[in-house]
Design an enzyme around this catalytic site. Structure first.
Site, PDB file in Angstrom:
ATOM      1  N   GLU A  19      -5.970   9.018  36.963  1.00  0.00           N
ATOM      2  CA  GLU A  19      -7.339   9.462  36.736  1.00  0.00           C
ATOM      3  C   GLU A  19      -7.608  10.800  37.425  1.00  0.00           C
ATOM      4  O   GLU A  19      -8.228  11.703  36.843  1.00  0.00           O
ATOM      5  CB  GLU A  19      -8.340   8.412  37.257  1.00  0.00           C
ATOM      6  N   CYS A  45      -8.411   2.072  40.521  1.00  0.00           N
ATOM      7  CA  CYS A  45      -8.366   1.390  41.815  1.00  0.00           C
ATOM      8  C   CYS A  45      -9.713   1.485  42.521  1.00  0.00           C
ATOM      9  O   CYS A  45     -10.521   2.384  42.279  1.00  0.00           O
ATOM     10  CB  CYS A  45      -7.254   1.962  42.685  1.00  0.00           C
ATOM     11  N   CYS A  83     -10.135   5.576  42.882  1.00  0.00           N
ATOM     12  CA  CYS A  83     -10.388   6.369  41.672  1.00  0.00           C
ATOM     13  C   CYS A  83     -11.725   6.008  41.035  1.00  0.00           C
ATOM     14  O   CYS A  83     -12.394   6.872  40.465  1.00  0.00           O
ATOM     15  CB  CYS A  83      -9.262   6.142  40.666  1.00  0.00           C
ATOM     16  N   ALA A 116      28.747  -6.443  31.186  1.00  0.00           N
ATOM     17  CA  ALA A 116      29.511  -5.957  30.042  1.00  0.00           C
ATOM     18  C   ALA A 116      30.661  -6.923  29.821  1.00  0.00           C
ATOM     19  O   ALA A 116      31.270  -7.419  30.777  1.00  0.00           O
ATOM     20  CB  ALA A 116      30.033  -4.553  30.311  1.00  0.00           C
ATOM     21  N   THR A 126      32.560  -8.853  43.451  1.00  0.00           N
ATOM     22  CA  THR A 126      32.308  -7.580  42.769  1.00  0.00           C
ATOM     23  C   THR A 126      32.421  -6.418  43.745  1.00  0.00           C
ATOM     24  O   THR A 126      32.950  -5.350  43.408  1.00  0.00           O
ATOM     25  CB  THR A 126      30.909  -7.584  42.123  1.00  0.00           C
ATOM     26  N   LEU A 186      26.204   1.443  42.663  1.00  0.00           N
ATOM     27  CA  LEU A 186      24.873   0.903  42.376  1.00  0.00           C
ATOM     28  C   LEU A 186      23.780   1.956  42.511  1.00  0.00           C
ATOM     29  O   LEU A 186      22.653   1.649  42.919  1.00  0.00           O
ATOM     30  CB  LEU A 186      24.560  -0.306  43.272  1.00  0.00           C
TER      31      LEU A 186
END
Length: 347
Positions: free
Chosen positions: A51, A76, A85, A152, A194, A202
């Site tokens: 806004e 808000c 706002c 995957a 993993t 990551l």
């Protein structure tokens, strides 16, 4: 019809905010006599809201008087990193506010609308999220992060080959899509196997992020993580869920959280307490099976490569069994180069 047109413009603007972290994506459009005067959006966590951004695009702030603002989420009503706002809209003389959806955050929900109405501003709520802030809305509805399971696999359902080494299955287009998927998460989790086999980074490598996803790993003993592993570099924050505490010095961006009996439900509750709204479980097969068995998988993204790895390869999501079937929506299927992408959400 006119309201829908300008609200869609606000939604398109909202999607430009790609680094809002725990804040929602929000767009705003200021209109007077069916003419667009300004368009704004929430660019980044901690920066001005949509806004206020839209108001800043006006040639003169006096143009706001008597205008209509279209905003995708309820303005808000509280002081946080920025002032409320809703009060600012009243101060500048906005006459009408059309809101896509009420804010599910209890700090705001309904309060922003009341401030606007108390100042004589006409308010219309469309009760439409416009496809925005899926994880944000989920978090406040269910009090936990939205969990996405991603992997995957080959045509014969394997995620790794027979040897205890990383198997590259997908091509460039699918790998780039994974980067986009990661960029929409607040945390990414892998298991110990993993970590040792794939040594994943990551990270989001297709764009610079001020607030990158937290990298998380579940291990038995944190001190058994070798120092050269990518998760111990300083590319992004790293959280380690370990059964035992660390007795060695770790990089400043690495935090260790100790519990002798970490479970998927315990991890999800911990993340919820930290305000984490979205979690991507990338691997491995046993950890993903544990999340499935705990009934904690909300979204699934699967990449299928046109390859076969044979009967001794590692199957996807192998481990604990389900007590009952989990049902998902009709999947969305798309082609990424030579790979197939499948996405679905729990019913």
């Amino acid at each position: 019809m006119i309201d829908s047109k300008f609200m869609q413009l606000a939604a398109d603007a909202a999607r430009k905010g790609t680094d809002t972290w725990s804040n929602p994506q929000v767009g705003a459009v200021i209109v007077n006599q069916h003419q667009t005067l300004a368009v704004g959006y929430h660019h980044q966590y901690g920066h001005r809201h949509a806004e206020i951004d839209a108001l800043s695009q006006l040639d003169e702030i006096s143009q706001a008087k008597g205008a209509t603002m279209y905003v995708t989420l309820e303005p808000c009503s509280h002081y946080g990193k920025t002032p409320p706002c809703a009060k600012r809209l009243a101060e500048v003389g906005i006459a009408r506010v059309v809101i896509g959806q009420l804010d599910p955050n209890p700090i705001v929900s309904g309060k922003g609308v009341r401030i606007l109405q108390d100042h004589g501003i006409q308010v219309k709520v469309l009760n439409d999220s416009l496809g925005l802030n899926v994880a944000y809305n989920f978090f406040y509805q269910y009090q936990r992060p939205l969990v996405t399971l991603k992997y995957a696999m080959s045509l014969d359902g394997k995620t790794n080959g027979p040897k205890n080494e990383r198997t590259m299955l997908t091509a460039t287009a699918a790998q780039q899509d994974v980067q986009q998927l990661r960029s929409r998460q607040q945390a990414i989790l892998v298991g110990e196997h993993t970590l040792s086999v794939d040594d994943p980074r990551l990270t989001v490598r297709t764009s610079e992020m001020v607030f990158p996803p937290i990298r998380a790993v579940l291990v038995h003993h944190v001190d058994e993580i070798e120092r050269h592993r990518h998760l111990l570099d300083q590319a992004a924050p790293t959280w380690v869920f370990s059964e035992t505490p660390s007795t060695r010095e770790l990089p400043v961006n690495v935090q260790v959280f100790t519990d002798p009996h970490w479970t998927p439900r315990g991890i999800v509750q911990f993340l919820a307490n930290k305000g984490i709204q979205s979690l991507l479980v990338e691997g491995g097969s046993h950890l993903q099976a544990d999340f499935i068995a705990a009934n904690l998988v909300d979204d699934v993204v699967i990449y299928v490569a046109p390859k076969m790895l044979g009967g001794t390869g590692l199957p996807a999501a192998i481990g604990q069994s389900l007590t009952a079937q989990t049902h998902f929506e009709k999947p969305t299927i798309s082609l990424l180069g030579s790979d197939v992408r499948i996405q679905t959400r729990r019913v």
